[in-house]
Design an enzyme around this catalytic site. Structure first.
Site, mmCIF file in Angstrom:
data_model
loop_
_atom_site.group_PDB
_atom_site.id
_atom_site.type_symbol
_atom_site.label_atom_id
_atom_site.label_comp_id
_atom_site.label_asym_id
_atom_site.label_seq_id
_atom_site.Cartn_x
_atom_site.Cartn_y
_atom_site.Cartn_z
ATOM 1 N N LYS A 273 -23.364 -25.837 -64.299
ATOM 2 C CA LYS A 273 -24.105 -24.548 -64.673
ATOM 3 C C LYS A 273 -25.481 -24.913 -63.991
ATOM 4 O O LYS A 273 -26.107 -25.879 -64.089
ATOM 5 C CB LYS A 273 -24.193 -24.276 -66.010
ATOM 6 C CG LYS A 273 -23.191 -23.723 -66.852
ATOM 7 C CD LYS A 273 -23.491 -23.447 -68.306
ATOM 8 C CE LYS A 273 -22.000 -23.018 -68.999
ATOM 9 N NZ LYS A 273 -21.206 -21.791 -68.642
ATOM 10 N N ARG A 347 -11.177 -22.694 -73.284
ATOM 11 C CA ARG A 347 -9.797 -22.174 -73.216
ATOM 12 C C ARG A 347 -8.778 -23.629 -73.429
ATOM 13 O O ARG A 347 -7.660 -23.794 -74.063
ATOM 14 C CB ARG A 347 -9.190 -21.537 -72.311
ATOM 15 C CG ARG A 347 -9.611 -22.002 -70.801
ATOM 16 C CD ARG A 347 -9.600 -20.911 -69.668
ATOM 17 N NE ARG A 347 -10.843 -19.970 -69.788
ATOM 18 C CZ ARG A 347 -11.180 -19.110 -68.686
ATOM 19 N NH1 ARG A 347 -10.289 -18.802 -67.959
ATOM 20 N NH2 ARG A 347 -12.289 -18.503 -68.726
HETATM 21 N N1 BES Z 1 -19.436 -21.091 -72.791
HETATM 22 C C1 BES Z 1 -19.175 -20.487 -71.672
HETATM 23 C C2 BES Z 1 -19.226 -18.850 -71.872
HETATM 24 C C3 BES Z 1 -20.631 -18.234 -72.108
HETATM 25 C C4 BES Z 1 -21.530 -17.896 -71.185
HETATM 26 C C5 BES Z 1 -21.069 -18.175 -73.369
HETATM 27 C C6 BES Z 1 -22.715 -17.259 -71.624
HETATM 28 C C7 BES Z 1 -22.124 -17.456 -73.785
HETATM 29 C C8 BES Z 1 -23.051 -17.295 -72.860
HETATM 30 C C9 BES Z 1 -17.718 -20.711 -71.048
HETATM 31 O O1 BES Z 1 -17.428 -22.057 -71.270
HETATM 32 C C10 BES Z 1 -17.835 -20.496 -69.617
HETATM 33 O O2 BES Z 1 -18.742 -21.392 -69.001
HETATM 34 N N2 BES Z 1 -17.121 -19.309 -69.139
HETATM 35 C C11 BES Z 1 -17.351 -19.369 -67.869
HETATM 36 C C12 BES Z 1 -15.849 -19.078 -67.189
HETATM 37 C C13 BES Z 1 -15.558 -18.942 -65.727
HETATM 38 C C14 BES Z 1 -16.048 -20.367 -65.166
HETATM 39 C C15 BES Z 1 -14.120 -18.663 -65.494
HETATM 40 C C16 BES Z 1 -18.160 -17.977 -67.588
HETATM 41 O O3 BES Z 1 -18.404 -17.181 -68.273
HETATM 42 O O4 BES Z 1 -18.847 -18.004 -66.500
HETATM 43 MN MN MN Z 2 -18.302 -23.390 -69.820
#
Ligand code: BES
Ligand code: MN
Ligand code: ZN
Length: 497
Positions: A273, A347
């Site tokens: 990230k 997931r």
């Molecule tokens: N933990 C994150 C989702 C999240 C984002 C929770 C912001 C709270 C605040 C999750 O693991 C994630 O990174 N999801 C990605 C999915 C994508 C790579 C398909 C996302 O939401 O960008």
């Molecule tokens: Mn994630």
């Protein structure tokens, strides 16, 4: 906070909270006003206080009385004065007084004419609102300034029905304790709250009669949980699977099951990230925290239900052993997954945790909670959690429970067309669709591939598990503890023997 119930009395010291409706002062407030020589009425006249819901007026040490402070709160319209309004009112008062220097607060709020509440209900929900608002997480502040130190330690709630109120509160206090536990788990920094530390805190529930099992990586490997293990593989910390069991129901009753995403820190892994998006990712275990808090609540109030909690605890980090984009893993269910983005890790954790919960316990239903997608905030903002379900009855009951306790959810669809988006060329499925639209639905479709025939609901709580901006009336801190109240209510409404 020390909370007690007593017969209504204005013969006290410390702070007192009295109420006014839009039509005027409630009886206790009017009585107090008289003994203060009309000071309340005059204060109302010289301010814009109209008795509207949420309005607060403070009088410091008014002469003619022994109170150090009188807080006049608006209750709004009597017909709209429901349990949610009561909780918010109590929270508003406690918010004002928590660090004010006051140590003791008495509530003297009468039932308004034309309202629907009962006296015991009013008293117990005043207690709940006050308690939830009194939460603090300040253990890491060593240089707290005196005026920021909480002082309020005791609350006395005046009611005609002390014993009924005490009984109702006893039950609600168990829920509040569960919410506090969930908040603590979310608020702890990630250098402290590792998967093992989380498991150790969950072990603490055994004191309440919860059976706690902790599986380490070797045990999970034997079970074939390679989807979960792959996520934790780039971390120096060991992944854990925690299984909580509360058996308050009849022996032969099928349990209900809750599964929580417990990513103790989500760096994204090798699909790293950007720095700004990583902030707050200590809260990516909010689903597991909610499940733990719920199990604590059910055990503490001795709920007549058999309930299971399964927590998938991992840290998603990028080291030399980390999972790569392009890897293929075989999940516990036997289905293979092509990992195309290591940041879509929740997931993967849930795939194995859900499969484990269903195959081992054959539950009546399984509900998972997860801070799963940023996309759910695009869809619903920060007010509703996203709900997905393969069962309309279960979905309806969850929606209803959410309305009752002020944790609203909004249902989104599942459909074959979305499922097709995660077809993989070389494995049974891939972990992302590769397009940005419908992200929360695609994630839910992925989870559904790991649901057998069990009635299932998925709550995407990424928008509600913590709060960066404006604070909610009942939740002063960062971690909200979202999920404990709705799940407890769902069980109480429909699943207790
Ligand atoms: N933990 C994150 C989702 C999240 C984002 C929770 C912001 C709270 C605040 C999750 O693991 C994630 O990174 N999801 C990605 C999915 C994508 C790579 C398909 C996302 O939401 O960008
Ligand atoms: Mn994630
Ligand atoms: Zn995540």
């Amino acid at each position: 906070m020390q909370i007690s119930f007593a017969a209504p009395s204005l013969d006290r010291t410390g702070a007192v909270a009295v109420g006014a409706a839009e039509a005027g002062l409630l009886p206790s407030a009017a009585t107090l006003d008289k003994s203060l020589g009309g000071a309340l009425g005059r204060a109302m006249g010289s301010s814009r206080f109209k008795g509207k819901a949420g309005q607060v007026l403070e009088l410091l040490a008014p002469s003619g009385g022994r109170f150090s402070r009188v807080v006049l709160v608006g209750i709004g319209r009597a017909d709209k004065f429901d349990v949610a309004a009561v909780e918010k009112l109590a929270a508003a008062v406690v918010g004002r007084l928590l660090t004010s220097g006051e140590k003791e607060l008495a509530f003297a709020i009468d039932l308004p004419k034309g309202g629907k509440l009962k006296a015991a209900q009013l008293a117990a929900h005043l207690a709940m609102g006050a308690q939830l608002r009194s939460y603090t997480f300040i253990k890491y502040r060593t240089k707290q300034r005196d005026e920021h130190e909480p002082t309020l330690a005791s609350i006395i709630i005046g009611t005609e029905e002390t014993s009924a109120a005490r009984k109702a509160w006893q039950r609600m206090q168990a829920v509040a304790d569960g919410v506090f536990l969930a908040r603590d788990l979310v608020n702890e920094p990630p250098n402290v709250m590792s998967p093992q530390e989380f498991a150790a805190r969950a072990q603490g529930l055994s004191k309440l009669g919860v059976k706690v099992e902790v599986l380490g990586e070797d045990e999970m490997r034997k079970l074939g949980m390679n989807a979960l293990l792959g996520v934790g593989q780039g971390s120096a910390r060991e992944s854990q699977l925690v299984v909580l069991q509360w058996n308050g129901g009849r022996k032969k009753d099928q349990p209900v099951a809750f599964v929580g995403k417990g990513v103790c820190f989500d760096s994204g892994g090798l699909s790293l990230k950007p720095g700004a998006s990583m902030m707050g990712m200590k809260g990516d275990m909010g689903g597991a925290a909610a499940v733990t808090g719920t199990m604590r609540a059910l055990a503490a109030r001795k709920a007549r239900v058999n309930a299971v909690g399964v927590l998938g605890l991992v840290e998603n980090m990028p080291d030399g052993k980390a999972q790569r984009p392009d890897d293929v893993v075989t999940s516990m269910s036997g289905q293979t997954i092509e990992i195309l983005n290591t940041d879509a890790e929740g997931r993967l954790v849930l795939a194995d945790a859900l499969w484990y919960a269903q195959t081992r316990f054959k539950p009546r239903f399984v509900i998972d909670l997860a801070t799963l997608t940023g996309a759910i905030m695009v869809a619903l903002g920060l007010e509703h959690a996203g709900l997905f379900a393969n069962d309309d009855k279960l979905a309806g009951r969850i929606q209803e429970a959410g309305r009752e306790v002020g944790e609203p959810v909004w249902r989104l669809p599942l459909a074959d067309g979305y499922d097709k988006m995660i077809k993989s060329k070389i494995a049974d499925m891939k972990n992302i669709s590769g397009v940005t639209h419908g992200g929360s639905i695609v994630a839910a479709q992925f989870l559904q591939r790991f649901i057998d025939k069990t009635p299932w609901a998925h709550l995407d709580i990424a928008g509600v598990a913590w709060q960066d901006g404006e604070q909610k009336p009942l939740s002063p801190g960062w971690g909200v503890g979202w999920g404990v109240r709705i799940l407890d209510r769902l069980i109480a409404d429909h699943y207790e023997a």
